[in-house]
Motif scaffolding. Structure first.
Motif, PDB file in Angstrom:
ATOM      1  N   TRP A  24       8.517   1.049   3.632  1.00  0.00           N
ATOM      2  CA  TRP A  24       7.836  -0.015   2.878  1.00  0.00           C
ATOM      3  C   TRP A  24       7.795  -1.305   3.698  1.00  0.00           C
ATOM      4  O   TRP A  24       6.748  -1.951   3.796  1.00  0.00           O
ATOM      5  N   VAL A  25       8.914  -1.665   4.304  1.00  0.00           N
ATOM      6  CA  VAL A  25       8.969  -2.894   5.099  1.00  0.00           C
ATOM      7  C   VAL A  25       8.030  -2.790   6.306  1.00  0.00           C
ATOM      8  O   VAL A  25       7.296  -3.732   6.620  1.00  0.00           O
ATOM      9  N   ALA A  26       8.025  -1.645   6.969  1.00  0.00           N
ATOM     10  CA  ALA A  26       7.148  -1.464   8.132  1.00  0.00           C
ATOM     11  C   ALA A  26       5.677  -1.530   7.724  1.00  0.00           C
ATOM     12  O   ALA A  26       4.874  -2.197   8.393  1.00  0.00           O
ATOM     13  N   ALA A  27       5.321  -0.849   6.653  1.00  0.00           N
ATOM     14  CA  ALA A  27       3.932  -0.877   6.182  1.00  0.00           C
ATOM     15  C   ALA A  27       3.530  -2.285   5.772  1.00  0.00           C
ATOM     16  O   ALA A  27       2.418  -2.739   6.074  1.00  0.00           O
ATOM     17  N   PHE A  28       4.431  -2.991   5.098  1.00  0.00           N
ATOM     18  CA  PHE A  28       4.163  -4.370   4.686  1.00  0.00           C
ATOM     19  C   PHE A  28       3.907  -5.246   5.909  1.00  0.00           C
ATOM     20  O   PHE A  28       2.945  -6.008   5.959  1.00  0.00           O
ATOM     21  N   PHE A  29       4.761  -5.115   6.935  1.00  0.00           N
ATOM     22  CA  PHE A  29       4.597  -5.933   8.134  1.00  0.00           C
ATOM     23  C   PHE A  29       3.260  -5.645   8.818  1.00  0.00           C
ATOM     24  O   PHE A  29       2.506  -6.562   9.144  1.00  0.00           O
ATOM     25  N   PHE A  30       2.956  -4.376   9.034  1.00  0.00           N
ATOM     26  CA  PHE A  30       1.736  -4.045   9.764  1.00  0.00           C
ATOM     27  C   PHE A  30       0.478  -4.395   8.971  1.00  0.00           C
ATOM     28  O   PHE A  30      -0.524  -4.818   9.548  1.00  0.00           O
ATOM     29  N   HIS A  31       0.529  -4.246   7.658  1.00  0.00           N
ATOM     30  CA  HIS A  31      -0.663  -4.511   6.855  1.00  0.00           C
ATOM     31  C   HIS A  31      -0.874  -5.996   6.588  1.00  0.00           C
ATOM     32  O   HIS A  31      -2.022  -6.453   6.517  1.00  0.00           O
ATOM     33  N   THR A  32       0.195  -6.757   6.426  1.00  0.00           N
ATOM     34  CA  THR A  32       0.041  -8.159   6.031  1.00  0.00           C
ATOM     35  C   THR A  32       0.230  -9.152   7.164  1.00  0.00           C
ATOM     36  O   THR A  32      -0.191 -10.295   7.032  1.00  0.00           O
ATOM     37  N   VAL A  33       0.869  -8.747   8.247  1.00  0.00           N
ATOM     38  CA  VAL A  33       1.105  -9.674   9.353  1.00  0.00           C
ATOM     39  C   VAL A  33       0.343  -9.241  10.607  1.00  0.00           C
ATOM     40  O   VAL A  33      -0.466  -9.992  11.136  1.00  0.00           O
ATOM     41  N   ALA A  34       0.603  -8.032  11.067  1.00  0.00           N
ATOM     42  CA  ALA A  34       0.023  -7.596  12.333  1.00  0.00           C
ATOM     43  C   ALA A  34      -1.497  -7.443  12.262  1.00  0.00           C
ATOM     44  O   ALA A  34      -2.213  -7.902  13.167  1.00  0.00           O
ATOM     45  N   ASP A  35      -2.003  -6.818  11.221  1.00  0.00           N
ATOM     46  CA  ASP A  35      -3.448  -6.594  11.124  1.00  0.00           C
ATOM     47  C   ASP A  35      -4.235  -7.901  11.056  1.00  0.00           C
ATOM     48  O   ASP A  35      -5.180  -8.086  11.836  1.00  0.00           O
ATOM     49  N   PRO A  36      -3.884  -8.844  10.170  1.00  0.00           N
ATOM     50  CA  PRO A  36      -4.630 -10.113  10.169  1.00  0.00           C
ATOM     51  C   PRO A  36      -4.482 -10.895  11.475  1.00  0.00           C
ATOM     52  O   PRO A  36      -5.437 -11.515  11.936  1.00  0.00           O
ATOM     53  N   LEU A  37      -3.304 -10.823  12.091  1.00  0.00           N
ATOM     54  CA  LEU A  37      -3.091 -11.541  13.345  1.00  0.00           C
ATOM     55  C   LEU A  37      -3.958 -10.961  14.463  1.00  0.00           C
ATOM     56  O   LEU A  37      -4.620 -11.693  15.199  1.00  0.00           O
TER      57      LEU A  37
END
Length: 93
Positions: A24-37
């Motif tokens: 969950w934490v990994a998916a949250f990071f990649f979807h909400t931080v890495a992808d928009p960045l």
């Protein structure tokens, strides 16, 4: 509620529960931080492409502040989902 209970492999909880939380934490990071960045850097900074989504394109053209603010509901849903997931896992064990 003891935080070590959720993160310790020696707490007696199955490893699958801890793996679910890590996922969950990994998916949250990649979807909400890495992808928009990555989208912002690729489209606005490096100009190597265009955003296909017209809504996101509007946010990108409005500037980085608007683009970040537009993602706040996504962050809230992600954090809320994480809290609910931890609560459900605690009740189920």
């Amino acid at each position: 509620m003891n935080p070590k209970r959720y993160w310790s492999y020696t707490s007696g909880q199955p490893r699958q529960i801890i793996h679910i939380l890590i996922l969950w934490v990994a998916a949250f990071f990649f979807h909400t931080v890495a992808d928009p960045l990555v989208t912002y850097v690729a489209v606005e900074v490096l100009a190597v492409g265009v955003e296909a989504n017209p809504v996101v394109r509007t946010w990108l053209q409005a500037g980085p502040g608007v683009y970040l603010l537009a993602h706040l509901p996504l962050y809230a849903i992600g954090v809320g989902g994480f809290v609910v997931l931890r609560w459900l896992l605690a009740r189920g064990t």
